[in-house]
Enzyme design. Structure first.
Site, PDB file in Angstrom:
ATOM      1  N   LYS A 221       0.818  -1.214   0.000  1.00 26.90           N
ATOM      2  CA  LYS A 221       0.000   0.000   0.000  1.00 26.90           C
ATOM      3  C   LYS A 221       0.852   1.265   0.000  1.00 26.90           C
ATOM      4  CE  LYS A 221      -4.311  -2.061   1.282  1.00 26.90           C
ATOM      5  NZ  LYS A 221      -5.286  -2.421   2.294  1.00 26.90           N
ATOM      6  N   ARG A 263      -3.181 -10.321   5.106  1.00 26.22           N
ATOM      7  CA  ARG A 263      -3.640 -10.401   3.703  1.00 26.22           C
ATOM      8  C   ARG A 263      -2.526  -9.835   2.831  1.00 26.22           C
ATOM      9  NH1 ARG A 263      -5.870  -7.171  -0.149  1.00 26.22           N
ATOM     10  NH2 ARG A 263      -7.532  -8.037  -1.423  1.00 26.22           N
TER      11      ARG A 263
END
Ligand code: HH2
Length: 286
Positions: A221, A263
Protein backbone atom coordinates in the site's frame (compact mmCIF):
# COMPACT_ATOMS: atom_id res chain seq x y z
CA UNK A 1 -19.83 -23.52 9.96
CA UNK A 2 -16.57 -21.70 9.28
CA UNK A 3 -14.39 -20.75 12.24
CA UNK A 4 -11.25 -18.60 12.17
CA UNK A 5 -9.66 -21.12 14.54
CA UNK A 6 -9.37 -23.42 11.47
CA UNK A 7 -6.67 -21.32 9.84
CA UNK A 8 -3.08 -20.49 10.71
CA UNK A 9 -0.78 -21.77 13.41
CA UNK A 10 -1.00 -21.47 17.18
CA UNK A 11 1.95 -19.05 17.23
CA UNK A 12 1.60 -17.25 13.94
CA UNK A 13 -1.08 -15.52 11.90
CA UNK A 14 -2.67 -17.22 8.91
CA UNK A 15 -1.49 -15.98 5.52
CA UNK A 16 -4.31 -14.92 3.17
CA UNK A 17 -3.10 -14.82 -0.44
CA UNK A 18 -4.65 -12.18 -2.72
CA UNK A 19 -5.93 -13.06 -6.21
CA UNK A 20 -7.35 -10.01 -7.97
CA UNK A 21 -9.32 -10.89 -11.10
CA UNK A 22 -9.53 -7.23 -12.15
CA UNK A 23 -8.11 -4.98 -14.86
CA UNK A 24 -7.36 -2.15 -12.42
CA UNK A 25 -6.19 -3.34 -8.98
CA UNK A 26 -3.45 -1.05 -7.78
CA UNK A 27 -0.64 -3.60 -7.58
CA UNK A 28 -1.60 -6.53 -9.81
CA UNK A 29 -4.41 -5.17 -12.01
CA UNK A 30 -4.71 -6.99 -15.33
CA UNK A 31 -2.26 -9.77 -14.46
CA UNK A 32 -4.89 -12.34 -13.53
CA UNK A 33 -7.92 -11.26 -15.54
CA UNK A 34 -7.65 -14.48 -17.54
CA UNK A 35 -9.30 -17.21 -15.38
CA UNK A 36 -6.59 -19.79 -16.13
CA UNK A 37 -3.90 -17.34 -15.03
CA UNK A 38 -5.85 -16.48 -11.88
CA UNK A 39 -6.40 -20.13 -10.96
CA UNK A 40 -2.74 -20.96 -11.61
CA UNK A 41 -1.70 -18.02 -9.45
CA UNK A 42 -4.01 -19.11 -6.62
CA UNK A 43 -2.63 -22.65 -6.73
CA UNK A 44 0.90 -21.27 -6.72
CA UNK A 45 0.13 -19.20 -3.61
CA UNK A 46 -1.18 -22.32 -1.86
CA UNK A 47 1.90 -24.29 -2.95
CA UNK A 48 4.14 -21.77 -1.19
CA UNK A 49 2.08 -21.82 1.98
CA UNK A 50 -1.07 -19.64 1.77
CA UNK A 51 -3.51 -20.74 4.48
CA UNK A 52 -6.45 -19.21 2.62
CA UNK A 53 -7.18 -17.28 -0.57
CA UNK A 54 -9.05 -14.02 -1.13
CA UNK A 55 -10.50 -13.62 -4.62
CA UNK A 56 -11.75 -10.24 -5.79
CA UNK A 57 -13.45 -9.05 -8.99
CA UNK A 58 -13.71 -5.35 -8.18
CA UNK A 59 -10.86 -3.01 -7.30
CA UNK A 60 -11.33 -0.95 -4.15
CA UNK A 61 -8.40 1.35 -4.78
CA UNK A 62 -9.17 5.07 -4.30
CA UNK A 63 -11.16 6.31 -7.30
CA UNK A 64 -11.66 2.85 -8.88
CA UNK A 65 -14.58 2.50 -11.29
CA UNK A 66 -17.40 0.51 -9.69
CA UNK A 67 -18.55 -2.65 -11.52
CA UNK A 68 -22.06 -4.09 -11.40
CA UNK A 69 -22.79 -7.43 -9.78
CA UNK A 70 -23.14 -9.32 -13.08
CA UNK A 71 -19.76 -8.14 -14.39
CA UNK A 72 -18.08 -8.79 -11.05
CA UNK A 73 -19.47 -12.31 -10.88
CA UNK A 74 -18.51 -13.05 -14.52
CA UNK A 75 -14.89 -12.23 -13.68
CA UNK A 76 -14.62 -14.40 -10.60
CA UNK A 77 -17.02 -17.30 -11.21
CA UNK A 78 -14.60 -19.71 -12.91
CA UNK A 79 -11.80 -18.75 -10.52
CA UNK A 80 -13.84 -19.26 -7.34
CA UNK A 81 -15.40 -22.47 -8.62
CA UNK A 82 -12.09 -24.06 -9.56
CA UNK A 83 -10.06 -22.84 -6.59
CA UNK A 84 -12.79 -23.88 -4.13
CA UNK A 85 -12.55 -27.39 -5.60
CA UNK A 86 -8.80 -27.60 -6.11
CA UNK A 87 -6.95 -25.32 -3.69
CA UNK A 88 -7.37 -27.42 -0.56
CA UNK A 89 -7.57 -24.28 1.63
CA UNK A 90 -10.59 -22.08 2.43
CA UNK A 91 -11.41 -19.66 -0.38
CA UNK A 92 -12.88 -16.23 0.31
CA UNK A 93 -14.60 -13.71 -1.92
CA UNK A 94 -13.72 -10.02 -1.65
CA UNK A 95 -17.04 -8.30 -2.36
CA UNK A 96 -19.49 -5.79 -0.92
CA UNK A 97 -22.49 -7.19 -2.82
CA UNK A 98 -24.77 -9.81 -1.25
CA UNK A 99 -25.70 -11.35 -4.60
CA UNK A 100 -22.03 -11.87 -5.53
CA UNK A 101 -21.30 -13.22 -2.04
CA UNK A 102 -24.20 -15.68 -2.29
CA UNK A 103 -23.11 -16.98 -5.70
CA UNK A 104 -19.56 -17.38 -4.48
CA UNK A 105 -20.69 -19.26 -1.37
CA UNK A 106 -22.85 -21.52 -3.53
CA UNK A 107 -19.81 -22.14 -5.73
CA UNK A 108 -17.78 -23.29 -2.73
CA UNK A 109 -16.28 -20.16 -1.17
CA UNK A 110 -16.30 -20.26 2.63
CA UNK A 111 -15.47 -16.67 3.59
CA UNK A 112 -16.84 -13.26 2.62
CA UNK A 113 -14.37 -10.39 2.89
CA UNK A 114 -16.51 -7.26 2.93
CA UNK A 115 -14.64 -3.95 2.88
CA UNK A 116 -17.93 -2.17 3.64
CA UNK A 117 -18.62 -4.25 6.79
CA UNK A 118 -22.23 -4.72 5.66
CA UNK A 119 -22.89 -0.99 5.14
CA UNK A 120 -23.30 -1.09 1.32
CA UNK A 121 -25.79 -3.94 0.99
CA UNK A 122 -28.51 -4.56 3.59
CA UNK A 123 -28.69 -8.25 2.59
CA UNK A 124 -25.01 -9.02 3.13
CA UNK A 125 -25.02 -10.12 6.78
CA UNK A 126 -28.10 -12.30 6.26
CA UNK A 127 -26.47 -14.10 3.30
CA UNK A 128 -23.24 -14.77 5.20
CA UNK A 129 -25.26 -16.09 8.15
CA UNK A 130 -27.42 -18.34 5.94
CA UNK A 131 -24.35 -20.13 4.55
CA UNK A 132 -22.47 -20.45 7.86
CA UNK A 133 -19.62 -18.60 6.22
CA UNK A 134 -16.67 -16.75 7.68
CA UNK A 135 -16.90 -12.98 7.58
CA UNK A 136 -14.34 -10.16 7.54
CA UNK A 137 -15.84 -6.78 8.45
CA UNK A 138 -13.47 -3.98 7.47
CA UNK A 139 -13.41 -0.33 8.46
CA UNK A 140 -13.60 2.25 5.69
CA UNK A 141 -14.48 5.94 5.80
CA UNK A 142 -17.15 6.60 3.12
CA UNK A 143 -16.71 4.66 -0.11
CA UNK A 144 -13.77 4.07 -2.47
CA UNK A 145 -14.68 7.07 -4.65
CA UNK A 146 -14.55 9.58 -1.83
CA UNK A 147 -12.64 7.92 0.99
CA UNK A 148 -9.36 9.78 0.46
CA UNK A 149 -11.00 13.24 0.38
CA UNK A 150 -9.44 14.73 3.49
CA UNK A 151 -10.20 11.98 6.04
CA UNK A 152 -10.14 13.22 9.65
CA UNK A 153 -10.32 11.50 13.03
CA UNK A 154 -9.96 12.77 16.59
CA UNK A 155 -8.67 9.38 17.73
CA UNK A 156 -8.22 7.01 14.81
CA UNK A 157 -7.50 3.91 16.92
CA UNK A 158 -10.49 4.52 19.20
CA UNK A 159 -12.91 5.38 16.40
CA UNK A 160 -11.91 2.43 14.21
CA UNK A 161 -12.14 0.13 17.26
CA UNK A 162 -15.63 1.41 18.14
CA UNK A 163 -16.80 0.94 14.54
CA UNK A 164 -15.47 -2.63 14.39
CA UNK A 165 -17.07 -3.62 17.69
CA UNK A 166 -20.40 -2.20 16.47
CA UNK A 167 -20.16 -4.09 13.15
CA UNK A 168 -19.26 -7.33 14.96
CA UNK A 169 -22.39 -6.93 17.07
CA UNK A 170 -24.48 -6.36 13.92
CA UNK A 171 -22.97 -9.49 12.34
CA UNK A 172 -23.70 -11.53 15.45
CA UNK A 173 -27.27 -10.20 15.64
CA UNK A 174 -27.78 -11.23 11.99
CA UNK A 175 -26.83 -14.81 12.90
CA UNK A 176 -23.20 -15.01 11.74
CA UNK A 177 -21.30 -17.50 13.90
CA UNK A 178 -19.43 -16.15 16.91
CA UNK A 179 -16.21 -17.80 15.77
CA UNK A 180 -16.76 -16.77 12.15
CA UNK A 181 -16.38 -13.01 12.58
CA UNK A 182 -13.04 -11.28 11.98
CA UNK A 183 -12.38 -7.55 11.98
CA UNK A 184 -10.01 -5.40 9.92
CA UNK A 185 -9.02 -1.76 10.53
CA UNK A 186 -8.86 -1.16 6.77
CA UNK A 187 -5.37 0.19 6.19
CA UNK A 188 -5.54 2.73 3.34
CA UNK A 189 -9.34 3.04 3.32
CA UNK A 190 -10.21 6.64 4.18
CA UNK A 191 -6.95 7.20 6.02
CA UNK A 192 -3.87 9.36 5.57
CA UNK A 193 -0.36 7.96 5.88
CA UNK A 194 -0.29 9.22 9.48
CA UNK A 195 -3.61 7.49 10.26
CA UNK A 196 -2.30 4.22 8.78
CA UNK A 197 0.93 4.42 10.74
CA UNK A 198 -0.93 5.30 13.95
CA UNK A 199 -3.24 2.30 13.52
CA UNK A 200 -0.27 0.01 12.95
CA UNK A 201 1.77 1.46 15.80
CA UNK A 202 -1.14 0.80 18.18
CA UNK A 203 -2.34 -2.43 16.61
CA UNK A 204 -1.84 -4.34 19.87
CA UNK A 205 -4.31 -1.94 21.54
CA UNK A 206 -6.84 -2.49 18.75
CA UNK A 207 -6.44 -6.28 18.97
CA UNK A 208 -7.06 -6.09 22.72
CA UNK A 209 -10.02 -3.77 22.29
CA UNK A 210 -12.03 -5.77 19.74
CA UNK A 211 -11.50 -9.21 21.34
CA UNK A 212 -11.93 -11.01 18.01
CA UNK A 213 -9.61 -12.26 15.28
CA UNK A 214 -8.06 -9.29 13.48
CA UNK A 215 -7.16 -9.29 9.77
CA UNK A 216 -4.66 -6.76 8.45
CA UNK A 217 -4.02 -5.73 4.84
CA UNK A 218 -0.94 -3.56 4.40
CA UNK A 219 0.36 -5.29 1.30
CA UNK A 220 2.10 -2.93 -1.16
CA UNK A 221 0.00 0.00 0.00
CA UNK A 222 0.84 3.62 -0.63
CA UNK A 223 1.89 4.50 2.94
CA UNK A 224 4.78 2.01 2.57
CA UNK A 225 5.93 3.85 -0.55
CA UNK A 226 5.67 7.15 1.32
CA UNK A 227 7.81 5.92 4.21
CA UNK A 228 10.41 4.37 1.91
CA UNK A 229 10.84 7.43 -0.34
CA UNK A 230 14.36 8.67 0.28
CA UNK A 231 15.45 5.42 1.97
CA UNK A 232 18.32 3.40 0.48
CA UNK A 233 19.36 6.09 -1.97
CA UNK A 234 15.97 6.13 -3.65
CA UNK A 235 14.48 9.61 -4.14
CA UNK A 236 10.98 8.76 -5.29
CA UNK A 237 8.33 6.60 -3.71
CA UNK A 238 8.92 2.99 -4.75
CA UNK A 239 6.01 1.76 -6.89
CA UNK A 240 3.66 -0.99 -5.65
CA UNK A 241 5.74 -3.83 -7.12
CA UNK A 242 8.75 -2.72 -5.05
CA UNK A 243 7.03 -2.51 -1.68
CA UNK A 244 7.20 -6.18 -0.66
CA UNK A 245 10.15 -5.61 1.69
CA UNK A 246 8.29 -2.81 3.47
CA UNK A 247 5.18 -5.01 3.53
CA UNK A 248 7.17 -7.74 5.24
CA UNK A 249 8.21 -5.40 8.04
CA UNK A 250 4.55 -4.62 8.69
CA UNK A 251 3.66 -8.33 8.55
CA UNK A 252 6.20 -9.16 11.25
CA UNK A 253 5.04 -6.18 13.30
CA UNK A 254 1.38 -7.21 12.96
CA UNK A 255 2.19 -10.78 14.00
CA UNK A 256 3.88 -9.46 17.13
CA UNK A 257 0.78 -7.38 17.84
CA UNK A 258 -1.39 -10.52 17.82
CA UNK A 259 -3.26 -10.33 14.50
CA UNK A 260 -4.88 -13.56 13.31
CA UNK A 261 -4.61 -13.09 9.52
CA UNK A 262 -2.29 -11.15 7.20
CA UNK A 263 -3.64 -10.40 3.70
CA UNK A 264 -0.69 -10.27 1.27
CA UNK A 265 0.30 -10.51 -2.38
CA UNK A 266 3.80 -11.90 -1.65
CA UNK A 267 2.75 -15.07 0.17
CA UNK A 268 6.17 -16.73 0.06
CA UNK A 269 7.84 -13.77 1.77
CA UNK A 270 5.23 -13.71 4.52
CA UNK A 271 5.35 -17.48 5.07
CA UNK A 272 9.15 -17.45 5.36
CA UNK A 273 9.26 -14.48 7.72
CA UNK A 274 6.53 -15.93 9.93
CA UNK A 275 8.30 -19.32 10.04
CA UNK A 276 11.35 -17.57 11.49
CA UNK A 277 9.22 -15.67 13.96
CA UNK A 278 7.51 -18.88 15.07
CA UNK A 279 10.86 -20.55 15.77
CA UNK A 280 12.11 -17.55 17.71
CA UNK A 281 8.95 -17.59 19.82
CA UNK A 282 9.63 -21.16 20.93
CA UNK A 283 13.36 -20.97 21.77
CA UNK A 284 13.88 -21.87 25.42
CA UNK A 285 15.45 -19.31 27.74
CA UNK A 286 19.28 -19.73 27.90
N1 HH2 B 1 -7.29 -4.16 0.90
C1 HH2 B 1 -7.63 -4.22 -0.41
C2 HH2 B 1 -8.71 -5.01 -0.82
N2 HH2 B 1 -9.41 -5.75 0.07
N3 HH2 B 1 -9.77 -6.48 2.28
C3 HH2 B 1 -9.45 -6.44 3.58
N4 HH2 B 1 -10.13 -7.18 4.48
N5 HH2 B 1 -8.41 -5.67 4.05
C4 HH2 B 1 -7.68 -4.89 3.21
O1 HH2 B 1 -6.78 -4.17 3.70
C5 HH2 B 1 -7.99 -4.90 1.81
C6 HH2 B 1 -9.07 -5.72 1.39
C7 HH2 B 1 -6.84 -3.45 -1.40
O2 HH2 B 1 -5.81 -4.21 -1.94
P1 HH2 B 1 -5.85 -4.99 -3.34
O3 HH2 B 1 -6.88 -6.06 -3.32
O4 HH2 B 1 -4.50 -5.45 -3.68
O5 HH2 B 1 -6.21 -3.87 -4.38
P2 HH2 B 1 -7.55 -3.51 -5.16
O6 HH2 B 1 -8.59 -3.16 -4.16
O7 HH2 B 1 -7.12 -2.34 -6.02
O8 HH2 B 1 -7.97 -4.70 -5.96
Amino acid sequence: MFSWSEVGGALRPAVMGVVNVTPDSFSDGGRFLDPDAAVAHGLELVAVGADLLDIGGESTRPGATPVDAAAEWRRIEPVITRLAAEAGVPVGVDTTKAVVAERALRAGARIVNDVSAGRFDPEMLRVVAAYGAGYVAMHMRGDPRTMQDDPRYDDVVGEVGDFLVERAEAALAAGIGDGAIALDPGIGFGKTTTHNLTLLAHLDRLVGRVQRPVVIGTSRKRFIGRVLAGVGGEHDEPPAERRDDGTLATTVWAAQCGVRVVRVHDVLGAVRALALLEVLATVEAA
